[in-house]
Design a protein around this motif. Structure first.
Motif, PDB file in Angstrom:
ATOM      1  N   LEU A   1      -7.161 -42.754 -53.805  1.00  0.00           N
ATOM      2  CA  LEU A   1      -8.421 -43.004 -54.337  1.00  0.00           C
ATOM      3  C   LEU A   1      -9.518 -43.290 -53.929  1.00  0.00           C
ATOM      4  O   LEU A   1     -10.608 -42.509 -53.974  1.00  0.00           O
ATOM      5  N   PRO A   2      -9.530 -43.896 -52.800  1.00  0.00           N
ATOM      6  CA  PRO A   2     -10.624 -44.407 -52.031  1.00  0.00           C
ATOM      7  C   PRO A   2     -11.357 -43.213 -51.214  1.00  0.00           C
ATOM      8  O   PRO A   2     -12.484 -42.888 -50.864  1.00  0.00           O
TER       9      PRO A   2
ATOM     10  N   ASP B   1       7.626 -42.951 -62.793  1.00  0.00           N
ATOM     11  CA  ASP B   1       7.794 -43.919 -61.689  1.00  0.00           C
ATOM     12  C   ASP B   1       8.324 -43.325 -60.454  1.00  0.00           C
ATOM     13  O   ASP B   1       8.572 -44.203 -59.457  1.00  0.00           O
ATOM     14  N   SER B   2       8.525 -42.135 -60.223  1.00  0.00           N
ATOM     15  CA  SER B   2       8.867 -41.437 -58.782  1.00  0.00           C
ATOM     16  C   SER B   2       7.371 -41.504 -58.095  1.00  0.00           C
ATOM     17  O   SER B   2       7.506 -40.935 -56.892  1.00  0.00           O
ATOM     18  N   LEU B   3       6.570 -41.669 -58.789  1.00  0.00           N
ATOM     19  CA  LEU B   3       5.001 -41.710 -57.930  1.00  0.00           C
ATOM     20  C   LEU B   3       4.837 -43.254 -57.432  1.00  0.00           C
ATOM     21  O   LEU B   3       5.008 -44.141 -58.237  1.00  0.00           O
TER      22      LEU B   3
ATOM     23  N   LEU C   1       0.921 -47.791 -55.469  1.00  0.00           N
ATOM     24  CA  LEU C   1       0.220 -48.488 -54.524  1.00  0.00           C
ATOM     25  C   LEU C   1      -0.391 -47.476 -53.423  1.00  0.00           C
ATOM     26  O   LEU C   1      -1.474 -47.389 -53.035  1.00  0.00           O
ATOM     27  N   LEU C   2       0.474 -46.425 -53.060  1.00  0.00           N
ATOM     28  CA  LEU C   2      -0.072 -45.232 -52.107  1.00  0.00           C
ATOM     29  C   LEU C   2      -1.146 -44.536 -53.040  1.00  0.00           C
ATOM     30  O   LEU C   2      -2.142 -44.184 -52.288  1.00  0.00           O
ATOM     31  N   PHE C   3      -1.193 -44.398 -54.208  1.00  0.00           N
ATOM     32  CA  PHE C   3      -2.259 -43.645 -54.791  1.00  0.00           C
ATOM     33  C   PHE C   3      -3.424 -44.462 -55.016  1.00  0.00           C
ATOM     34  O   PHE C   3      -4.470 -43.965 -54.651  1.00  0.00           O
ATOM     35  N   ARG C   4      -3.280 -45.697 -55.299  1.00  0.00           N
ATOM     36  CA  ARG C   4      -4.608 -46.599 -55.308  1.00  0.00           C
ATOM     37  C   ARG C   4      -5.224 -46.936 -54.080  1.00  0.00           C
ATOM     38  O   ARG C   4      -6.389 -46.903 -53.653  1.00  0.00           O
TER      39      ARG C   4
ATOM     40  N   GLY D   1       4.252 -38.951 -54.175  1.00  0.00           N
ATOM     41  CA  GLY D   1       5.835 -39.245 -54.327  1.00  0.00           C
ATOM     42  C   GLY D   1       6.371 -40.281 -53.496  1.00  0.00           C
ATOM     43  O   GLY D   1       6.100 -40.322 -52.143  1.00  0.00           O
ATOM     44  N   LYS D   2       7.387 -40.979 -54.111  1.00  0.00           N
ATOM     45  CA  LYS D   2       8.059 -42.090 -53.205  1.00  0.00           C
ATOM     46  C   LYS D   2       8.895 -41.149 -52.367  1.00  0.00           C
ATOM     47  O   LYS D   2       9.138 -41.619 -51.044  1.00  0.00           O
ATOM     48  N   ASP D   3       9.556 -40.191 -52.657  1.00  0.00           N
ATOM     49  CA  ASP D   3      10.395 -39.443 -52.060  1.00  0.00           C
ATOM     50  C   ASP D   3      10.346 -37.924 -52.457  1.00  0.00           C
ATOM     51  O   ASP D   3      11.062 -37.538 -53.265  1.00  0.00           O
TER      52      ASP D   3
END
Length: 407
Positions: free
Chosen positions: A172-173, A160-162, A165-168, A225-227
């Motif tokens: 990904l696009p 959950d440190s990833l 929302l940023l990934f998707r 990563g979130k941070d």
């Protein structure tokens, strides 16, 4: 290891992390035990311990632990019988009032380890020669550990440190075509693993379930990563605007950019644009032209190179951008890598990647068009703008690039 930890192991007669010898007379068996602990066949990922001065039942016999005895044990590391060289420490310890010699052996980073050509492993409390299947498993552990540094898992980082929302939304696009995205019904964890942003865990792990062993990779923390600096302490850029030409001159502004790479690169390039100064050129033609003191493209190429080629392991140093009055210095931790040397650094066609998967992600995100051309493009842009040639200071621990202002 603490005295309590050693006593617990000494008295645990079922443990496969312990070897007990009453004296140093059985040197060959001690070496075989060291070899077996290096190979860590059960995948404990914890050190094994050889006690000299204890019976098989865990009873201490009381021996004189001399410097000569400790030296004899220490020489087992480097006498050429155990290869690759084991990582081990030799200590005199006093437990419950009795002296012992203790050899603490770390699992090898690159198994299999051999003693006189034989691959020794622990099978329960006894040693054995590895079978062909067991040797294959040890080789697979080595391939896992020899992964490029940028896709090695971070054991202490939770999934959950990833940032999902940023990934998707951001990654990904750009990384996948619309057709593939439309058909992609895999779970989030499997998508992260496929993108090399997470690792499924050590092979043949008996202590972890699949779900609990999945961990973010270095690449995952850098990109989504979130941070990122929570887990990769040097993964940021320090930007300094200095009012002068030397260290020690007043600092006009300072920024630390601690973001996942898409945001970090965007913020950094905004800083580059804000600090470029342009002047009107009214003499070289009939139309006035604004001439920047540095070409933006050259700065972009060099800072992207610094982030891409820096070392992320064994250092907490950031990439530094130091903007002096007459020059910009960009420094990254980590010296030449692979086929790149001090002598051929910057030569067209001579390039290698410390972080090959990060290079692929930067290309997916649109920051790299073709590999190996960053320095060539920067040199060309500096020349077109009328700046002096780029200078390189290449050391074993870092690379500094100096771009001098247009006169």
């Amino acid at each position: 290891m603490t005295d309590e930890e050693l006593l617990t192991l000494l008295e645990d007669l079922e443990s496969d992390r312990v070897e007990r010898k009453e004296s140093i007379n059985e040197k060959e068996k001690i070496r075989r035990a060291i070899c077996a602990f290096c190979n860590d066949m059960p995948n404990h990922r914890l050190p094994g311990v050889v006690f000299i001065g204890a019976t098989d039942k865990g009873e201490m016999v009381g021996i004189e632990v001399t410097d000569r005895l400790l030296l004899t044990l220490s020489d087992m590391r480097s006498d050429g019988n155990i290869l690759p060289l084991p990582t081990m420490t030799v200590q005199k310890r006093t437990l419950n009032g009795r002296d012992l010699a203790v050899v603490i052996v770390q699992p090898a980073d690159a198994p299999p380890v051999r003693f006189k050509g034989g691959i020794y492993i622990r099978v329960g409390p006894r040693r054995a020669i590895a079978s062909l299947d067991e040797e294959r498993r040890l080789n697979e552990k080595r391939r896992y550990r020899d992964l490029p540094a940028d896709i090695r898992p971070l054991p202490s980082a939770p999934m959950d440190s990833l940032d999902e929302l940023l990934f998707r939304r951001n990654y990904l696009p750009l990384a996948l075509s619309p057709e593939v995205l439309a058909q992609n019904r895999r779970s989030l964890e499997h998508q992260l693993i496929a993108a090399r942003l997470a690792h499924p865990g050590l092979p043949y792990s008996e202590s972890d379930s699949l779900g609990s062993s999945i961990r973010p990779t270095v690449l995952g923390e850098l990109v989504v990563g979130k941070d990122p600096t929570d887990w990769i302490h040097g993964a940021f850029v320090q930007f300094l605007r200095i009012d002068g030409d030397e260290w020690g001159d007043p600092i006009q502004s300072a920024h630390e950019l601690r973001f996942p790479l898409p945001d970090l690169l965007r913020e950094l390039e905004e800083l580059l644009k804000l600090n470029i100064r342009s002047r009107l050129d009214l003499t070289s033609g009939p139309v006035e032209v604004r001439q920047p003191d540095y070409p933006l493209v050259a700065l972009q190429q060099i800072v992207r190179n610094a982030i891409l080629h820096r070392a992320y392991e064994q250092t907490h140093a950031p990439v530094q951008v130091r903007w002096f009055t007459n020059q910009v210095e960009i420094q990254n931790p980590g010296g030449p890598f692979g086929r790149v040397t001090r002598e051929n650094f910057g030569r067209p066609g001579e390039y290698d990647y410390r972080n090959p998967n990060l290079a692929a992600v930067l290309k997916e995100l649109g920051y790299v068009q073709r590999f190996g051309l960053g320095i060539t493009i920067a040199r060309r842009e500096m020349e077109k703008n009328g700046n002096p040639p780029i200078e390189f200071q290449v050391e074993d621990s870092h690379v500094a690039v100096i771009l001098r202002r247009r006169s």
